[in-house]
Structure formats: structure tokens, C-alpha cells
Scaffold this active site. Sequence first.
Site, PDB file in Angstrom:
ATOM      1  N   ASP A   1       0.856  -1.181   0.000  1.00  0.00           N
ATOM      2  CA  ASP A   1       0.000   0.000   0.000  1.00  0.00           C
ATOM      3  C   ASP A   1       0.900   1.242   0.000  1.00  0.00           C
ATOM      4  OD1 ASP A   1      -2.051   1.843   0.513  1.00  0.00           O
ATOM      5  OD2 ASP A   1      -3.126   0.407   1.777  1.00  0.00           O
TER       6      ASP A   1
ATOM      7  N   ASP B   1      -2.730   4.694  -2.375  1.00  0.00           N
ATOM      8  CA  ASP B   1      -3.639   5.405  -1.474  1.00  0.00           C
ATOM      9  C   ASP B   1      -4.067   6.750  -2.072  1.00  0.00           C
ATOM     10  OD1 ASP B   1      -4.715   5.483   1.309  1.00  0.00           O
ATOM     11  OD2 ASP B   1      -3.456   7.270   1.466  1.00  0.00           O
TER      12      ASP B   1
ATOM     13  N   HIS C   1     -10.663  -1.253   5.455  1.00  0.00           N
ATOM     14  CA  HIS C   1     -10.328  -0.783   6.804  1.00  0.00           C
ATOM     15  C   HIS C   1     -10.907   0.598   7.121  1.00  0.00           C
ATOM     16  CE1 HIS C   1      -7.656   0.986   3.952  1.00  0.00           C
ATOM     17  NE2 HIS C   1      -7.305   1.893   4.848  1.00  0.00           N
TER      18      HIS C   1
HETATM   19  C1  GLC Z   1      -7.038   6.359   2.554  1.00  0.00           C
HETATM   20  C2  GLC Z   1      -6.826   5.225   3.521  1.00  0.00           C
HETATM   21  C3  GLC Z   1      -7.168   5.706   4.892  1.00  0.00           C
HETATM   22  C4  GLC Z   1      -6.246   6.835   5.235  1.00  0.00           C
HETATM   23  C5  GLC Z   1      -6.271   7.930   4.170  1.00  0.00           C
HETATM   24  C6  GLC Z   1      -5.123   8.869   4.312  1.00  0.00           C
HETATM   25  O1  GLC Z   1      -8.343   6.766   2.470  1.00  0.00           O
HETATM   26  O2  GLC Z   1      -7.550   4.108   3.118  1.00  0.00           O
HETATM   27  O3  GLC Z   1      -7.102   4.690   5.857  1.00  0.00           O
HETATM   28  O4  GLC Z   1      -6.606   7.385   6.470  1.00  0.00           O
HETATM   29  O5  GLC Z   1      -6.189   7.410   2.876  1.00  0.00           O
HETATM   30  O6  GLC Z   1      -3.918   8.257   3.972  1.00  0.00           O
END
Ligand code: GLC
Length: 549
Positions: A96, A196, A322
Site C-alpha cells: 500500500d 492510497d 479498513h
Molecule cells: C485512505 C486510507 C485511509 C487513510 C487515508 C489517508 O483513504 O484508506 O485509511 O486514512 O487514505 O492516507
Amino acid sequence: MSDFKARTIYQIYPKSFHDSNGDGIGDLKGITEKLDYLQSLGIEYLWITPFFTSPQKDNGYDVADYRNIDTLFGTMKDFEELVEEAKLRGIGIMLDMVFNHTSTEHEWFQKALAGDQYYKDFYIFKDGKPGTPPTNWVSKFGGSAWEYVSAFNQYYLHLFDKTQADLNWENKNVRKELVNVLKFWMDKGVKGFRFDVVNLISKPEKYADDHEGDGRRFYTDGPKVHDYLKELCHESGLNDDGMVTVGEMSSTTIDNCIRYSNPKEKELSMCFNFHHLKVDYKDQQKWILRNCDFMALKKLLNDWQLGLQEGNGWNALFWCNHDQPRIVSRFGDDKQYHKESAKMLASMIHFLRGTPYIYQGEEIGMTNAYFEHIEQYRDVESINYFKILKKEGKKEEDIYRILQERSRDNSRTPMQWDDSPYAGFSENEPWIEVTGNYKEINVKNSAVEPDSILDYYKKLVRLRKEYKVISDGSYIPILLDHESVFSYKRTYDSQTLIVINNFYGTETEVELEGNMEGYQCILSNYESRDPINRLILKPYESLTFLKNE
Ligand code: GLC
Ligand code: CA
């Protein structure tokens, strides 16, 4: 290109998956210990959310060093062992990559703060006086998207928490660094990446107030995002190496996702979009409760299925991750029809056109956490919003109701392996409480229970590999106006699949058109049924018929 159409991807949130050393925090060795279980599910890729060095303000989405493993999760040796052991079981590891922002503890940001201009240019600093940020943009975790640094009399941009500073993709040196990060992990045998919030990386030329919204329209699918993605993938050799890539696309459009995932564009393999998970938001607002608008959900799923068609784009299919509450608690009934509704929801997604994702625990029907006190919550967004909603004058009991439905912690409670204390996740108290129903809902029970949800997921994964109509078939919506059934056809050469899902806990009737001769029932969440035109569906009933001539 690797064949990701017939494969199913499993998502692991390492902190909550399995703890191998009893410190209450899941870790990499914990994942390795569970590889046989994952192999038995039939999945072929594991997407693991960030375990890089991080102050853990946003559970690892605040990366302080992209090339190292946080000691919480283990060592580089543990990681190499995981890659190797996974490979032996036909499973590829996907990492990720959080490239929109870094932690403010990252060396680059620390150097920037110390006044090093080279690194200051890695971030987005703008002039402004205390109390008047450069724009009125709102952070996705609440409050202003700008943080003041008095030493410079400037603000830096953070679309997420103030400890997550946005990177300046305009700067070629930033882009070069990130390419090298990808190469570093590809050399370690990684088979894919999830990027992400990657459609937020290209910011507008001019920074202006948003008088219509929170600023997102200026930086979502921004002006150079496609160029940046093409460059990133080309320079790192991602596409040549047959890597699987998926972009997390916040508030995106069908047209943009076609471009992101069209093989001709050489950007990504597929996209996550979230429109179908906002059908229970009021006016797009997560923190206002509303029942699921089923007709809106149907329309969205249909539009995206029809929009991303043969030869243009590819969808990532999912209900859970998540950041989302548990689907069986959200759109199903986690009490009276736990099994039936969990299975129906699984069928609804897995037979669509695209690559399905299973989020840890979904395959056994894990539910929301039902926490009753703010002390039980760990998530930065939930804690921020608890304070914001309180300030707005909301009653505590109402805020708790909202958190119980909307908090990201609902999906972050420990994986329920068995009925021992702490659900077999750890030998000691976990970093976040185990959900109360773990004695009934756990992997150990699912393994011996006839017709378990787990069994059903295994079938879904297997069927996708068996029938081209599932992996490659085209999509045709049916029963479009039915107010409680989501149904569609898939076709491929001489194979036709008909999927029928009663979305509600009440009986309903459907009338299928056409000749049902030659069809057989290949999956159902009650008894198998004869393929006939007129059916009275039971609560949450799901039926899948196949004609294979
Ligand atoms: C994405 C992730 C999340 C995180 C955000 C900032 O939405 O899935 O968990 O808080 O990005 O990185
Ligand atoms: Ca541990």
C-alpha cells in the site's frame, strides 16, 4: 499484464490480523502464520495496508520512511520470509503506497521545517497570516486543511490529518524519489501495489477558496493526475513487470476511472471508487445517518458496470475495507439473518464484472464493533469527529449512535480466529477491543459449521476461476425497476449467468423473462432451487443460475 480478472484479492490490516509475539499488535510474522488459511480460501493476492516506519497517527497511513518496516510489525527479514512463503502458496504480495502525503516525521518534512529549501519544495507551503489560512479547504478528517508554521509565516497543506503533509507532485525530485521507492519493493519480489488516495496528487495551479464545497473539486482527479500516473508506472517499469495495481479514487468519475484503468493508457490495472458506499450518507455527509437508498445503490452499481466495459476500464469490487463499517451490519442484518444476508451481499459483489476484494473477517461475517464509549475508539477520524460533533451541540448518545454505524474502528477490531480470550488474535490484551460476538463468529466455528459464510466465500472464489462468464463476461442489468431485488445477467460465448439478490429481510416476488431451460442453480444461500420464471424469494435470498452450453 497479469491475469487479475479471474483472481480474488484479500486485504489485510496487519495491526488487527494476527499477533505472533503477544504484544497485542498484529504483525508480519502473524500473517505468515496464517498463510495456509489464506491459501485455503483460494485467494491469489494479499494487499497489506502500510507497515512502514510511522508514528501511527493514522495507523501507518502517515509514513515516516517508505523503505523500512515499523518495529511494531517486525523486521525486513520477516517481510522477506512472508513474500517467500506466500509465493510457495501461489500468493502475491501487494503493498500500500501512500504517495499523496508523508508523515510530518518523515526526514523530508523535518528537513523542510529546519529551513532546507530543497525539501521545503517537496511539500506545499503557502503564505498566510495566523488565523487566515491560504484557502477555506476542509481536511478529510475535520478542521482546516492548512497548518500554520510560525517560523515561515506560512501554512502547509494537509488534506488529511495535520501530521500528514501533502507532497508537491509538481516537483520532479519528489516524483523521482517515489519511483525509486516502488523499485525498491519490486526488487523484493512484491507483485503489486495499491495506491492510497492517488487521484488527489495533482493540485490546481491556483489555490482559491471553494464557495460551493470543501475544496475537493479543485484537487480531485486534478489537472496532471493522468500524466503523473503514466510517468510513475513507466519509470518504475510497473506495467512491463506484470504488476497488479489498484488506485484508491476518492470522489472520482466514471470517465476518469476509464482512463486510469484502460490498458491502452498504461496507468493502473483497476480502480476503487466509493460512490456505492455513500448511499446511506445524507447529502454526501458521512456523519449524518440515513437508511440505505437501495434504488440509488442499484443505479450506481449499474452505471459503473456499464461504464467500464470490455476494452476500456476495469473495476475493483468491494463492500468492505479498513475505512468502512462491516457490510453485514450496514446493508444486511447481523442478527436475525446473519448468514443469509452476509452471503447475499457476497454474491451481489463477487459475480459483477471486475476484480473482487475480501477484507479480513468479511469471509466469516464479522460485524460492527458496537463500542459504547469514546475510550474504546482508536481511530483519529472518529476521535476528531467526536469532538467536532460535540462542539456542534449534538447529544453524546446521538454521537455514539453515529460512531457505532460510521466509525472506521468497526472494521479494525481484531480478526476473530477462535473462541479463546482475545479471539485467538493475541495472547494479551489487543490494542483495540475484540468485538463481543467472537465466541460465535470466528474462523474455528466456520470451519466446522455446515454451510458457513466461509464456505460460501470459498465457492465464490473458486467459481470465478472456473467460469469465464464470471471473470470475463459482459454485464446486463435485469429487473431494473424492482424495488428490493438487485439482479443481473453475465454473458460470455455460450455461457450465461443470472444472479438474483433479495436485498431485504422480507419475501418478494420476481418474474424472469426468457426461456429458463438449460439453466442450473450453481449457488444459493438457502436450498438450491429450480430455475423457473416466477420466484417468491425468501428474506435476503440469493440465487445464481448458469447455462453452459
Ligand atoms: C485512505 C486510507 C485511509 C487513510 C487515508 C489517508 O483513504 O484508506 O485509511 O486514512 O487514505 O492516507
Ligand atoms: Ca505483535
